[in-house]
Motif scaffolding. Structure first.
Motif, PDB file in Angstrom:
ATOM      1  N   ALA A   1      60.450  40.778  32.098  1.00  0.00           N
ATOM      2  CA  ALA A   1      59.120  41.197  31.983  1.00  0.00           C
ATOM      3  C   ALA A   1      58.649  41.927  33.076  1.00  0.00           C
ATOM      4  CB  ALA A   1      58.506  39.821  31.791  1.00  0.00           C
ATOM      5  N   VAL A   2      59.759  42.753  33.317  1.00  0.00           N
ATOM      6  CA  VAL A   2      59.341  43.469  34.698  1.00  0.00           C
ATOM      7  C   VAL A   2      58.645  44.888  34.291  1.00  0.00           C
ATOM      8  CG1 VAL A   2      60.368  45.125  36.184  1.00  0.00           C
ATOM      9  CG2 VAL A   2      61.474  42.816  36.166  1.00  0.00           C
ATOM     10  N   SER A   3      57.662  45.463  35.094  1.00  0.00           N
ATOM     11  CA  SER A   3      57.049  46.475  34.516  1.00  0.00           C
ATOM     12  C   SER A   3      57.082  47.755  35.610  1.00  0.00           C
ATOM     13  CB  SER A   3      55.589  46.277  34.208  1.00  0.00           C
ATOM     14  OG  SER A   3      54.773  46.227  35.328  1.00  0.00           O
TER      15      SER A   3
ATOM     16  N   ALA B   1      64.564  38.656  43.796  1.00  0.00           N
ATOM     17  CA  ALA B   1      65.442  39.256  43.080  1.00  0.00           C
ATOM     18  C   ALA B   1      64.711  40.782  42.765  1.00  0.00           C
ATOM     19  CB  ALA B   1      66.020  38.555  41.744  1.00  0.00           C
ATOM     20  N   ASP B   2      65.577  41.743  42.919  1.00  0.00           N
ATOM     21  CA  ASP B   2      65.114  43.035  42.598  1.00  0.00           C
ATOM     22  C   ASP B   2      66.102  43.667  41.596  1.00  0.00           C
ATOM     23  OD1 ASP B   2      64.679  45.654  42.677  1.00  0.00           O
ATOM     24  OD2 ASP B   2      64.411  45.897  44.748  1.00  0.00           O
ATOM     25  N   LEU B   3      65.534  44.245  40.526  1.00  0.00           N
ATOM     26  CA  LEU B   3      66.321  44.836  39.210  1.00  0.00           C
ATOM     27  C   LEU B   3      67.285  45.780  39.877  1.00  0.00           C
ATOM     28  CD1 LEU B   3      64.301  45.470  36.198  1.00  0.00           C
ATOM     29  CD2 LEU B   3      66.121  43.773  36.514  1.00  0.00           C
ATOM     30  N   HIS B   4      67.046  46.597  40.840  1.00  0.00           N
ATOM     31  CA  HIS B   4      67.851  47.518  41.465  1.00  0.00           C
ATOM     32  C   HIS B   4      69.027  47.110  42.225  1.00  0.00           C
ATOM     33  CE1 HIS B   4      64.571  50.261  40.543  1.00  0.00           C
ATOM     34  NE2 HIS B   4      63.639  49.784  41.138  1.00  0.00           N
ATOM     35  N   ASP B   5      69.080  45.865  42.765  1.00  0.00           N
ATOM     36  CA  ASP B   5      69.976  45.137  43.238  1.00  0.00           C
ATOM     37  C   ASP B   5      70.992  44.160  42.477  1.00  0.00           C
ATOM     38  OD1 ASP B   5      71.440  43.696  45.335  1.00  0.00           O
ATOM     39  OD2 ASP B   5      69.712  42.670  46.250  1.00  0.00           O
TER      40      ASP B   5
ATOM     41  N   ALA C   1      61.880  35.034  38.834  1.00  0.00           N
ATOM     42  CA  ALA C   1      62.537  36.055  39.625  1.00  0.00           C
ATOM     43  C   ALA C   1      61.737  37.225  39.851  1.00  0.00           C
ATOM     44  CB  ALA C   1      63.804  36.564  39.070  1.00  0.00           C
ATOM     45  N   ALA C   2      61.516  37.606  41.042  1.00  0.00           N
ATOM     46  CA  ALA C   2      60.524  38.810  41.486  1.00  0.00           C
ATOM     47  C   ALA C   2      60.891  39.321  42.798  1.00  0.00           C
ATOM     48  CB  ALA C   2      58.971  38.645  41.232  1.00  0.00           C
ATOM     49  N   ARG C   3      60.453  40.429  43.167  1.00  0.00           N
ATOM     50  CA  ARG C   3      60.726  40.895  44.469  1.00  0.00           C
ATOM     51  C   ARG C   3      59.791  40.131  45.531  1.00  0.00           C
ATOM     52  NH1 ARG C   3      58.981  46.769  43.502  1.00  0.00           N
ATOM     53  NH2 ARG C   3      57.533  45.791  42.382  1.00  0.00           N
TER      54      ARG C   3
ATOM     55  N   THR D   1      57.322  60.529  29.635  1.00  0.00           N
ATOM     56  CA  THR D   1      58.430  60.202  30.171  1.00  0.00           C
ATOM     57  C   THR D   1      58.444  58.705  30.192  1.00  0.00           C
ATOM     58  OG1 THR D   1      57.492  61.600  32.110  1.00  0.00           O
ATOM     59  CG2 THR D   1      59.653  60.665  32.576  1.00  0.00           C
ATOM     60  N   TYR D   2      57.248  57.944  30.182  1.00  0.00           N
ATOM     61  CA  TYR D   2      57.297  56.665  30.363  1.00  0.00           C
ATOM     62  C   TYR D   2      57.836  55.946  28.833  1.00  0.00           C
ATOM     63  CZ  TYR D   2      55.537  51.725  29.889  1.00  0.00           C
ATOM     64  OH  TYR D   2      55.367  50.444  29.768  1.00  0.00           O
ATOM     65  N   VAL D   3      57.227  56.444  27.775  1.00  0.00           N
ATOM     66  CA  VAL D   3      57.616  56.063  26.649  1.00  0.00           C
ATOM     67  C   VAL D   3      58.970  56.403  26.202  1.00  0.00           C
ATOM     68  CG1 VAL D   3      57.083  56.588  24.007  1.00  0.00           C
ATOM     69  CG2 VAL D   3      55.280  56.425  25.555  1.00  0.00           C
TER      70      VAL D   3
ATOM     71  N   PHE E   1      62.558  37.335  34.892  1.00  0.00           N
ATOM     72  CA  PHE E   1      62.218  38.414  35.687  1.00  0.00           C
ATOM     73  C   PHE E   1      60.971  38.917  35.562  1.00  0.00           C
ATOM     74  CE2 PHE E   1      65.855  39.892  38.200  1.00  0.00           C
ATOM     75  CZ  PHE E   1      66.873  38.982  37.907  1.00  0.00           C
ATOM     76  N   GLY E   2      60.110  39.099  36.525  1.00  0.00           N
ATOM     77  CA  GLY E   2      58.783  39.538  36.341  1.00  0.00           C
ATOM     78  C   GLY E   2      57.794  38.470  36.087  1.00  0.00           C
ATOM     79  N   GLY E   3      58.143  37.031  36.344  1.00  0.00           N
ATOM     80  CA  GLY E   3      57.350  35.946  36.067  1.00  0.00           C
ATOM     81  C   GLY E   3      56.466  35.795  36.969  1.00  0.00           C
ATOM     82  N   THR E   4      55.985  36.869  37.683  1.00  0.00           N
ATOM     83  CA  THR E   4      54.685  36.509  38.626  1.00  0.00           C
ATOM     84  C   THR E   4      53.675  37.409  38.071  1.00  0.00           C
ATOM     85  OG1 THR E   4      55.454  38.035  40.233  1.00  0.00           O
ATOM     86  CG2 THR E   4      55.861  35.841  40.584  1.00  0.00           C
TER      87      THR E   4
HETATM   88  N1  LIG Z   1      50.217  45.005  30.160  1.00  0.00           N
HETATM   89  C1  LIG Z   1      50.270  45.627  28.988  1.00  0.00           C
HETATM   90  O1  LIG Z   1      49.228  45.931  28.496  1.00  0.00           O
HETATM   91  C2  LIG Z   1      51.440  45.703  28.417  1.00  0.00           C
HETATM   92  C3  LIG Z   1      51.411  46.166  27.029  1.00  0.00           C
HETATM   93  C4  LIG Z   1      52.711  46.586  26.330  1.00  0.00           C
HETATM   94  C5  LIG Z   1      53.997  46.134  26.976  1.00  0.00           C
HETATM   95  N2  LIG Z   1      53.724  45.453  28.168  1.00  0.00           N
HETATM   96  C6  LIG Z   1      55.086  45.383  28.997  1.00  0.00           C
HETATM   97  O2  LIG Z   1      55.138  43.802  29.366  1.00  0.00           O
HETATM   98  C7  LIG Z   1      56.005  43.651  30.435  1.00  0.00           C
HETATM   99  C8  LIG Z   1      55.099  42.838  31.698  1.00  0.00           C
HETATM  100  O3  LIG Z   1      53.917  43.862  32.051  1.00  0.00           O
HETATM  101  P1  LIG Z   1      52.657  43.222  32.832  1.00  0.00           P
HETATM  102  O4  LIG Z   1      51.700  44.054  32.716  1.00  0.00           O
HETATM  103  O5  LIG Z   1      52.634  41.726  33.092  1.00  0.00           O
HETATM  104  O6  LIG Z   1      53.353  43.796  34.370  1.00  0.00           O
HETATM  105  P2  LIG Z   1      52.939  43.313  35.774  1.00  0.00           P
HETATM  106  O7  LIG Z   1      51.652  42.513  35.784  1.00  0.00           O
HETATM  107  O8  LIG Z   1      52.725  44.631  36.444  1.00  0.00           O
HETATM  108  O9  LIG Z   1      54.064  42.498  36.363  1.00  0.00           O
HETATM  109  C9  LIG Z   1      55.176  42.864  36.825  1.00  0.00           C
HETATM  110  C10 LIG Z   1      56.323  41.875  37.215  1.00  0.00           C
HETATM  111  O10 LIG Z   1      57.370  42.491  37.272  1.00  0.00           O
HETATM  112  C11 LIG Z   1      57.897  42.232  38.897  1.00  0.00           C
HETATM  113  N3  LIG Z   1      58.838  43.484  39.105  1.00  0.00           N
HETATM  114  C12 LIG Z   1      58.377  44.566  39.515  1.00  0.00           C
HETATM  115  N4  LIG Z   1      59.480  45.483  39.748  1.00  0.00           N
HETATM  116  C13 LIG Z   1      60.499  44.804  39.793  1.00  0.00           C
HETATM  117  C14 LIG Z   1      61.812  45.038  40.334  1.00  0.00           C
HETATM  118  N5  LIG Z   1      62.191  46.084  40.861  1.00  0.00           N
HETATM  119  N6  LIG Z   1      62.834  43.889  40.256  1.00  0.00           N
HETATM  120  C15 LIG Z   1      62.103  42.491  40.022  1.00  0.00           C
HETATM  121  N7  LIG Z   1      61.018  42.255  39.511  1.00  0.00           N
HETATM  122  C16 LIG Z   1      60.103  43.406  39.676  1.00  0.00           C
HETATM  123  C17 LIG Z   1      56.624  42.299  39.711  1.00  0.00           C
HETATM  124  O11 LIG Z   1      56.833  41.259  40.765  1.00  0.00           O
HETATM  125  P3  LIG Z   1      57.083  41.970  42.063  1.00  0.00           P
HETATM  126  O12 LIG Z   1      56.161  43.345  42.366  1.00  0.00           O
HETATM  127  O13 LIG Z   1      57.137  40.887  43.078  1.00  0.00           O
HETATM  128  O14 LIG Z   1      58.915  42.583  42.086  1.00  0.00           O
HETATM  129  C18 LIG Z   1      55.813  41.395  38.653  1.00  0.00           C
HETATM  130  O15 LIG Z   1      56.415  39.992  38.483  1.00  0.00           O
HETATM  131  C19 LIG Z   1      56.505  45.073  30.986  1.00  0.00           C
HETATM  132  O16 LIG Z   1      57.573  45.565  30.096  1.00  0.00           O
HETATM  133  C20 LIG Z   1      55.112  45.981  30.279  1.00  0.00           C
HETATM  134  O17 LIG Z   1      55.808  47.311  30.036  1.00  0.00           O
HETATM  135  C21 LIG Z   1      52.507  45.400  28.947  1.00  0.00           C
END
Ligand SMILES: NC(=O)c1ccc[n+]([C@@H]2O[C@H](COP(=O)([O-])OP(=O)(O)OC[C@H]3O[C@@H](n4cnc5c(N)ncnc54)[C@H](OP(=O)(O)O)[C@@H]3O)[C@@H](O)[C@H]2O)c1
Length: 301
Positions: free
Chosen positions: A76-78, A55-59, A33-35, A127-129, A9-12
């Motif tokens: 790996a959704v963010s 796929a959507d985590l909300h669905d 899997a991603a939206r 709120t995020y943390v 999840f979040g593989g893009t």
């Molecule tokens: N970047 C950093 O510095 C950092 C540091 C510490 C931890 N992390 C953690 O690492 C993870 C990945 O972060 P990232 O920076 O790689 O994120 P990112 O580049 O923003 O990618 C987020 C991914 O999640 C998918 N996504 C978002 N909402 C979704 C939903 N409702 N359902 C399904 N897929 C969804 C997005 O694709 P679609 O929009 O197409 O759905 C995308 O593939 C997160 O948990 C983040 O908190 C990141």
């Protein structure tokens, strides 16, 4: 024989793309899997299986479908900035994370790797943390064998750290967060992807938390100076109190696509580093790299 998928999840995403690549390189069949799913670049010549699903985590229905015939799943959704509706930290990092973990358990999926972040805290001002901490608790309540990975801030080509610092160093004067003393342990995105592969492969990673920090701990102003040196720029660094940053972030939140959020400021108020007693890369057999090893390569892109 049907492949036994690892669904990412979040593989893009920034990290997710690297996780997909690391798992494919290790020979796993991977489902992205991603939206808005897209194929990973440069896979045409690969013998291993890869597919991508919407796929959507909300669905719940789409989450279930993405887990058909899967034996492992990575979350790996963010979501870094709330934008209302279902785009809230609670909906994504708590309810969404729990939905995925619960569905995985109901399906009898063997392995779940949940990506969280260093410094999670149910009592934080942010709120995020708080949501990240509560998300971890919910995931473990329904899937106690899940592996939780808490990376520090990620770096790599086209990241949100070195790229942002590069842009900041274009300014004639550089405002620091406080005195610039906050300590950060940036971690190379490819090293975290390797850790996900290890977490998926190793039995001793089940039910464990790993904190993933890079090879070197830096003060914020050291990182700024390193990027300045890389570009051959000289600039004045000016300390700015956190109270001022909080005020600026509140004003910025009124703008669409806020360039700075309150949560980001709060994160910069505290050191962001691996805890002294935490399990980390070493337990996964990985030696993490440092910003100075890869700065040229990351900024060249
Ligand atoms: N970047 C950093 O510095 C950092 C540091 C510490 C931890 N992390 C953690 O690492 C993870 C990945 O972060 P990232 O920076 O790689 O994120 P990112 O580049 O923003 O990618 C987020 C991914 O999640 C998918 N996504 C978002 N909402 C979704 C939903 N409702 N359902 C399904 N897929 C969804 C997005 O694709 P679609 O929009 O197409 O759905 C995308 O593939 C997160 O948990 C983040 O908190 C990141």
């Amino acid at each position: 024989m049907k492949p036994q998928w690892i669904t990412v999840f979040g593989g893009t995403g920034f990290l997710g793309r690297r996780i997909v690549r690391a798992l494919l390189d290790a020979g796993y069949p991977v489902r992205i899997a991603a939206r808005h799913p897209t194929p990973p670049p440069g896979i045409d010549d690969r013998a291993v299986s890869v597919e991508w699903v919407r796929a959507d985590l909300h669905d719940a229905a789409s989450v279930g479908k993405a887990l058909d015939d899967a034996r492992g799943v990575v979350n790996a959704v963010s979501l870094y900035v709330e934008s209302g509706g279902r785009n809230t930290f609670e909906a994504v990092h708590v309810d969404g994370a729990e939905r995925l973990a619960e569905t995985a358990r109901e399906r009898g999926i063997e392995r779940l790797v949940h990506i969280s972040g260093i410094g999670v805290d149910t009592e934080s001002d942010s709120t995020y943390v708080r949501a990240r901490a509560r998300g971890e608790n919910r995931v473990w309540a329904v899937f106690p064998q899940a592996t939780i990975l808490r990376p520090s801030v990620l770096f790599g080509p086209e990241d949100a750290l070195l790229t942002a610092l590069s842009r900041i160093t274009l300014m004639p004067v550089i405002p620091l967060f406080g005195a610039g003393n906050t300590r950060l342990q940036p971690v190379y995105v490819e090293d975290v992807a390797r850790a996900v592969h290890q977490a998926m492969a190793r039995d001793d990673a089940r039910g464990q938390i790993f904190e993933l920090g890079g090879g070197t701990l830096y003060r914020y102003r050291e990182l700024v100076r390193m990027v300045l040196r890389h570009h051959g720029r000289r600039r004045l660094l000016v300390p700015v109190p956190f109270l001022v940053w909080r005020g600026l972030a509140s004003l910025a939140s009124l703008l669409p696509g806020a360039p700075l959020t309150r949560d980001q400021v709060i994160l910069m108020e505290q050191d962001n580093r691996v805890g002294d007693d935490a399990r980390g890369f070493e337990s996964l057999g990985i030696e993490p790299r440092s910003v100075e090893d890869l700065l040229e390569a990351c900024l060249a892109s």
